[in-house]
Structure formats: C-alpha cells, structure tokens
Scaffold this active site. Sequence first.
Site, PDB file in Angstrom:
ATOM      1  N   ASN A   1      12.024   2.415   3.662  1.00 49.41           N
ATOM      2  CA  ASN A   1      11.649   2.339   2.249  1.00 49.41           C
ATOM      3  C   ASN A   1      10.471   1.208   2.003  1.00 49.41           C
ATOM      4  OD1 ASN A   1      12.827   1.732  -0.471  1.00 49.41           O
ATOM      5  ND2 ASN A   1      13.245  -0.522   0.305  1.00 49.41           N
ATOM      6  N   GLU A   2       9.547   1.696   1.037  1.00 48.48           N
ATOM      7  CA  GLU A   2       8.407   0.838   0.681  1.00 48.48           C
ATOM      8  C   GLU A   2       7.724   0.171   1.815  1.00 48.48           C
ATOM      9  OE1 GLU A   2      10.964  -1.793  -1.792  1.00 48.48           O
ATOM     10  OE2 GLU A   2      10.982  -0.553  -3.437  1.00 48.48           O
ATOM     11  N   LEU A   3       7.467   1.055   2.857  1.00 51.32           N
ATOM     12  CA  LEU A   3       6.796   0.536   3.813  1.00 51.32           C
ATOM     13  C   LEU A   3       5.253   0.892   3.729  1.00 51.32           C
ATOM     14  CD1 LEU A   3       9.317   1.862   6.723  1.00 51.32           C
ATOM     15  CD2 LEU A   3       8.974  -0.398   6.276  1.00 51.32           C
TER      16      LEU A   3
END
Length: 942
Positions: free
Chosen positions: A480-482
């Site tokens: 997630n959201e990396l």
Amino acid sequence: MRWSLAFSAFVASGSAQLVTDLTGSGWTLRSQNGSISIPASVPSQQYIDLYKAHVIGDPLYGLNNTEQSWVPLQNWTYTSRALTDLQLTGALSSTYLVFQGLDTFAHITLCNQVVGDTDNMFRQYIFDVSSILHSCGHTTPQLSINFGSAVNITHALSAGPDADPDDNFADSCSTTSSEFSCKPYARKEQSDFGWDWAPSLVPAGPWQPIFAVQMTPGQVHVNNALIDIYRKEQQNNLPSDQGMPWVFNASLDFVGSLPGVQIGMSLSLADANGKHVLTQALGGITQSPGTITGSTSIAPAAVQLWWPNGMGAQTLYTATVSVTGLLGVPITSVTKSVGFRTIVLNLSPVSDTELAAGVAPGAHWHFEVNGQPFYAKGANFIPPDPLWPRVNATKVEQLFALAQASHMNMFRVWASGAYLPDWVYDAADRTGILLWSEFQFSDAEYPNSTHYLQNYEAEAYYNARRVNHHPSLALWAGGNELEAIILAFFFSADQPGALQKQYEQIFLGVLPKCVYANSRSVSYIPSSTYHGWLKLDFDSEMPQIPRYLNTSGPDALYADTDAYNYDANTLFDITSYPIGRFADEFGFHSMPSSLTWATAAPPEDLYYPSETVINHNRHTPFGATGDADALSLAGIAEMTAAVEMYLPVPGKKDGAANFTAWCWSTQVVQADDIAHQIAFYRRGSGMRERQMGALYWMFNDLWAAPTWAAVESTNRQKVLYYAAKDIFSPVIVNAYYNTSGRTSDLQIWVTSDLFAPVSGIVSYSWVNYAGGAITVGTLSTGNISVSVGAVNATHVTALHYVDLSSTLAGSGVDAKDALLQLSVSAKAGDTTYTHSAVFHPATLAQAALRDPGLALTKPKVPTSNSAAGSTYTFTVSAPKAVAAWVWLDVSTNAVTGYWTENGFWLKEGESRSMVFTVWEDWSKGKWVDGVNARSVWDNTLP
Ligand SMILES: *[C@@H]1O[C@H](CO)[C@@H](O)[C@H](O)[C@H]1NC(C)=O
Ligand SMILES: *[C@@H]1O[C@H](CO)[C@@H](O)[C@H](O)[C@H]1NC(C)=O
Ligand SMILES: *[C@@H]1O[C@H](CO)[C@@H](O)[C@H](O)[C@H]1NC(C)=O
Ligand SMILES: *[C@@H]1O[C@H](CO)[C@@H](O)[C@H](O)[C@H]1NC(C)=O
Ligand SMILES: *[C@@H]1O[C@H](CO)[C@@H](O)[C@H](O)[C@H]1NC(C)=O
C-alpha cells in the site's frame, strides 16, 4: 465452525494416516511469570482467552484498549492438553506438526524439547517431530508455544544487526501515543500496532489451526495446493486470447515421500450440482522435493465462464486432483472450488486509435475480465476484527452479501491486515466480488537483510499458491502506498537512493518472482498506487521496469489515484478531485450510529465527544500537534466543521437524541461527499482520462469508532453504504457544477458501465423545497434523449447559466429555495434502467427546508419468509414537501439486516417502498414497531 471446514480439506487424503486436530479447547494460557494461568483454546489470541476468563474486559469496549496496554508487553505461552491420542509406537513412524498460523514470535517445544522458532504470522510452518516424539519416553507429549512480546521484539530488532543502516523513513520506528512502533520489523498484521482507524492491541497466539499428522513410510500429506487456470499462451499482466483452450495446472505441496515410479495425476471436474463434467489425466508431471506438478488442457466449450457480480453468472466447479501410484492406486487427492475466467490489469500504452478518439496519452489502468474491460465498483476491505480468530463466516458472508447487493464488483483487500483465509475467498467467489489482493506491506520502509528477504519470499510463495484457485483473485499488489513514498521522498532518476533499491529488491524482485513462478493467470503490480511499467520481461531479474516519473509529458496519465481532502470548504468542489485512470482510495470519516456506539461504551459516554469517542478516534489532521486528546479532537473537528457547513446543526434537548442526530449527520455529509466523488470518477469513463474504477475507503470497520467505513463494526450500514449503492447503479444521471472553474454551466451527464449501449430520456425540473415548479433563466422542466456507449459516459446537456447565482437572482428565485430534480430512464435490450438525482445550489444548512410531513407505513407481517431471511416492506412518503436524505432507522440492536435502499430524497408527494431483509431477530418481530423515519428536516427540530 469455519476452521473445521477449512480443516476437512486437509484430512481428505484418505489412507491410514492419523491426523490429530489440536484445535479446540484443552489448552492453557500462561503469562510469563505464571501469575495468570487460564483455560484457552486454539485458534486464539491472548486477548480472546483473557477476556473469556474474565481477566480483562472487552478490549474494544470503552477505554480498555488503552488500559490493557500491558497485555502486549508480556510473553504469553499456550500449552496443549496431554496429547494422549498421538501414536507413540507402532507403524506410524513419522509425525509432523502443522501450524497454519502462529502470531508471531513463537518458540515451540514438545515434551520440553525444542521444536523450532517462528517469526511470521502469514506462513504455514511444518516441523518433523518424529524423533522428539520417540524420545518423549514415558511422559505424555504436551505442546507448548511461547509467544514473545512483539512490541519488545520489534524494538530490539530495529536496533539489531538486521536493522536498516539508513532507516530514514520516519514511520519505520516512530512512536505515537496511540500506536506501537517498529511494526515493519515484524511479519505481522501491521494494523495490529495501531492505524488511523484501529486500536493498537498487538495480539499474540496460535491464530490458525494446529494439527499433528502421523504416517507410515510411503504416505504423503498434502499441505498446500496450487491450481492455476489460464488461457494457453497467456502471460501475466497482458490480455489473453479468449479463443484459446484453458490450461489447468495443478501443483501439490506435501510432506512424506512419494513412491519412486509410475506416479500419475488426474483431474476430475464436477459442476455446482455435483454433475460430472470431465475426467482427464494430467501430463508433463514434474517432481521436486515436496511438490508434484502436472497440467492438462480443457476445451473452451467444456466449461462456462465465471463472471464478477453484475456481469454474468458466478459459475463454479469442483476440481479434484488425484495422485496415483503403481497400477493407478490412489495415493492422495485434493478438492478445490474453481472457476474459469481470465482477469488482467491492463497497463499497456494508449493506442493511436484511442488517442485519435480523444483518450489522454499515457497508459491504461483498467481491469479486463474474460477479455472485457469493465468499470471496477467497490471499496477497500480491512480486517473485520482486530482479533482474527473471532471472525466467523456469518459476519463475513453478511459483508459480501452487502457488497453484492450494492452493485459492487471489487474489494481492494488492503495491504496491512492479514492474507484472507480461503473461506473468505470462497464467499467472494460465490458473490462475484473480485479481490484485489495485497501482500502485507504498507506505508513504510521494510528491512532487506537476507533473513527478511527469505521470510518475505516464503510468505509470498505460500500465499500465492494457497489462493490462486479462486476466480475472485483479481490482482496481487506488493503493498500500500509504497511507490508514492519512494516518488515523493526519495526519487532521484540519476542517482537512485538506497531506499529505492531496497524497494525494488522486495517489490520488483522477490514478490513478483513468487507470483510469476506460480501463476500465469494473475497480474502483479509492486504498489497501490502505481505509475505502471515501461517494459515487461519475464526472463529478467526485474520482470517489470517501472515507469516512475518517466512520463511523456504533463498531459499524459499513467496512474491510479489515492486522495483525501478534509477541508470542509472543498468537499463538493470537483476541481479538487484527482484526475487519473482509476481511484483506489478516497474517503471521508463519519461517526458510527449511536446503536453501534452503545455496544462499545456505557450510556453516559454516548455524547459528542466523550472520553470513549475521543479515545476511539484515531484520525488526526496531517501536521497537527498536541497531546493525544488534542490531536483526536482536531480530527473530530473536521467532521463537525463539515456538518456545520452542510446541514442544519442538530440541537436537541434530549442528550441521547442529540447524539443520534449528530452521528447520523456526520454520515449524511460523508455519504454526499463520497457519492459525489464516485459520480465524478465514473463520469471519467467517458472523458479523456478514460477513468475505469472507483474503490472508496473503506467498506467495513473493526470497532466502534469514527472512521471512513460504510458498514459499522456491527454490520449496521451507514448512510454511505446506501448512497454508494445508488451511485453504483449501472446507469446514473448526475449534475456537475464547477464553481471554481472556467465555466459555471451546470453539466448533466449520464454514465453507464453496461457492456451494451443504452438509450433513453433524461428529465429535469426545477422546484422549490415545497415541491412547486420554478423557472430558472428560461428553463423549468425538460426532457432530453440520451445514448451512452458501452462502459462510457455521455454529456446530456449544459444548462447554460452565465452565472448560476445571478441567474437565480435574475429569475426571482431564492437560491436557498431551488432544487434541480433529475432522472434517467434508459433501455439496453429489454431491460430498463432508471436513476434519479438532485442538485441544490445552496447547502442544506442554508436551504429553505420545509416539513415534508414524512409518513411511514409499517408491515404487520413479513412480506416473505425464506432461508435467506424474512423480508418486511415499509412505505415512506413525503406528502407536504421535498424530503432530503430520508432515513429509516431500525432503533434497536435486537435485529440485524439491511434495506433495499435508504438515505434517498423524496419529491413532494412521492412515496417509496423499501424492503428490510432480516439476518437475525432477537425481538420476535417487535423491532418493526420501533422503526422511525427522519430526514434532514428533523435536524431543525428541538
Ligand atoms: C472494559 O470492558 C468492560 C466490559 O467488558 C467494561 O465493563 C469496563 O468498563 C471497561 N473498562 C474501561 C476502562 O473502559
Ligand atoms: C517489554 O518491555 C517492557 C518495558 O518496555 C518491560 O516492562 C516488559 O517486561 C518487557 N517484556 C518482556 C517480555 O520482556
Ligand atoms: C520472551 O520471549 C522472547 C522470545 O521468545 C524471549 O527471547 C524472552 O527471553 C522471553 N522473556 C521472558 C521474560 O520470558
Ligand atoms: C459471529 O460473530 C459476531 C460478531 O462479529 C457475533 O455477534 C455472532 O454471534 C457470531 N456468530 C456465530 C454463529 O458465532
Ligand atoms: C539492502 O538494500 C541496500 C540498499 O540498496 C543494499 O545496499 C543491500 O545490499 C541490500 N541488502 C541485501 C541483503 O540485499
């Protein structure tokens, strides 16, 4: 119940093995100094057994989550009963202990001898304990598992040799008062340590079943099975040829050893009614230690396709894969529910033809099922409970039924819970909800020492194989959201930093390798969100070369979007919404209903904002400072500000009624905002961005707290659930008004996600809140024909007002008393689709609301009774005036269920029937009497 179901799949392998189920009761839980020693069961976690034994109160009640912060600072030991049912002597000479999930830092002993240590809650661990068992002597074997404090261990790891030399992303090991830190150092559900919608409990324990397998030499026990169904020549991440035959590839992981010669494999396929479809031998059999693999080809006409919800049938088959020895003697077999479909996340470049048709340059970002691009409608799914062993099939099936009933076709299973158990994927397979599944990495820099990399690989490999047979599996994302973090903080195209290399090592190296090694059917992306790939090369160490910021120009679009906006002023400002190819996160928070609060707080705490409300709120504004209470109050203030701006402010004399009205009001604003955003994203399917998905944040809740959820922790639905259901209808009409843009035209669009074109009529009429017709400029009412292409949007008309407020004023219309009512009725083939919407130039806080005189007719008896639940039909009408956000409230927790619709507008004189489907009723039907109807008008009443 669900665990024994999952378990039966493992014992199905016949022959004379002894499988001892160690799940269930008979265990003991001890604290580290022995001062607490209580009965326990498996699967479990320390909080569950401590609560059952009355050592602690309900961890999700009141302030308990904070008061119990001593719990995760302890080591906890689970010890089994005396295992008298294990065979210590005799023919069953090999014994394996199979742990389906240990949360997390576990030290395992049997007869006081060390079995092993584990450090990943997402892996299955199998230990050969044959020699330990033989040397138990006269002591009856007993299994003991010590769970070290994950809080302390992650702290120690963050300072140890595997720590990052340049641990420069603050979140990796920072501490806030409501969250435990250092979570990236544990392969453990990351939200256990706290999140902006979760308590920080940090559970520990054997969270999945445990069993002992005893066998004679030459027997095998299957512990995992991969089934991959794809079209011949299909490649991951690329569209496939739908005319090709299916390839059925099966690969079984087992303990024990197979005979050396004449091993055969076969597939037997039955349909959902158990009718035999085909039996075929698998060919190309290969073996490696502990694994046997074979495949066969299936003619396209032999099977029916599986489709997501709203697109066709969810056809499932039962596949039995058998392994045979000499002369076809059965050795073992596995049975899985499977479906035939192709699914791809298409990130290929926009073609010249598409460019010529007006699509923005860049790359696609859409899913295709069975070769058909579709609009993804859904939400983000979080763990249904902070304590997974408590999650039961009832709760999960209700959540999927709600998704199915609300035109959804996809959940994004967010990256920092746990990999979903098979039985949750089964529910998704049956209801047609695709699961965009993520590996458990989120919003942080993850350590990359050799030990961690091996641990990630084992976890990803196991889970990729375990769930691949489910047709609902839509995608694997690394986390997630990396990428956004890498791009925002550390990207340097010329000199990629250490953090970027580390990210690539895990998310473009280890994880895609695990997916591609096991599956040809599923796409992989390293991160949600993702700017896509420049190149795919499946023979390379890094199969996807990411684009990052390597774009062709400022007008090119490549990525999906993830955006939040808490500024009440701009909630409905369409210029503040991101324009991208797909929206995978957007949301606004609201309170759960007062009835859900009542399950988590004493009556005296049901006010706004009480100690419990402040404690349970974990959203704090970006950049805010102060102590925990001040931060929480600042987060809550965003909801309050939005209610004050958009609705009449409730000011009821009765405290409980006022709390209920406040909770509901935050839900109305949330619903209005998110539905408006969904309409905007869906309209993008017909605009240059060719936008193809809207997954709002978030679907469900794991405790009673102010969060972004549409469904509360009790499975009661918020207003958002119904508003999203309405705006996810296949064909929708909506008005878009750009106050801050170049034009103040009121744009009317119809959007359809059907696979066939639709055509019909859009009707509009200006009225005041009393329901009387008014004329704005030269326009009062009208009908316009409209046609919309497959998965597209059509601009119906622009109601030309040079400036809407001066037109209203010039027409002698008070903006506060004006309302545009819209509806569409359109046909595709023989099916008629209808939808209606309203646009109001003034907020409901300013509007000249009138008393609609809501009248509610309640049923005397159920409309229908069936196994799926009784249904009750209510009719509500607004005889006196327009009613905004009409809401039927089930005012008791003694019944659970859901409405066909709720939270809608009624025209003056309009009436509507709504059906309530009962899940459970402890009131013997009395709940019907307590149902009441309200609308925004009720906020103005004392
Ligand atoms: C903890 O939970 C129990 C209910 O299980 C409740 O009675 C108690 O008041 C709670 N304690 C706190 C501090 O909230
Ligand atoms: C964990 O650390 C706390 C102090 O930070 C300490 O009180 C506690 O005893 C430790 N727990 C264990 C199991 O070592
Ligand atoms: C707690 O568990 C950890 C990990 O197994 C171990 O290293 C430590 O010695 C234990 N501490 C106590 C006090 O039992
Ligand atoms: C399932 O879990 C819910 C809580 O999430 C609980 O209320 C319900 O009683 C459970 N049902 C069964 C059958 O155990
Ligand atoms: C971890 O990443 C760093 C930074 O890119 C790199 O120097 C190091 O070699 C990596 N560690 C391993 C074990 O590959």
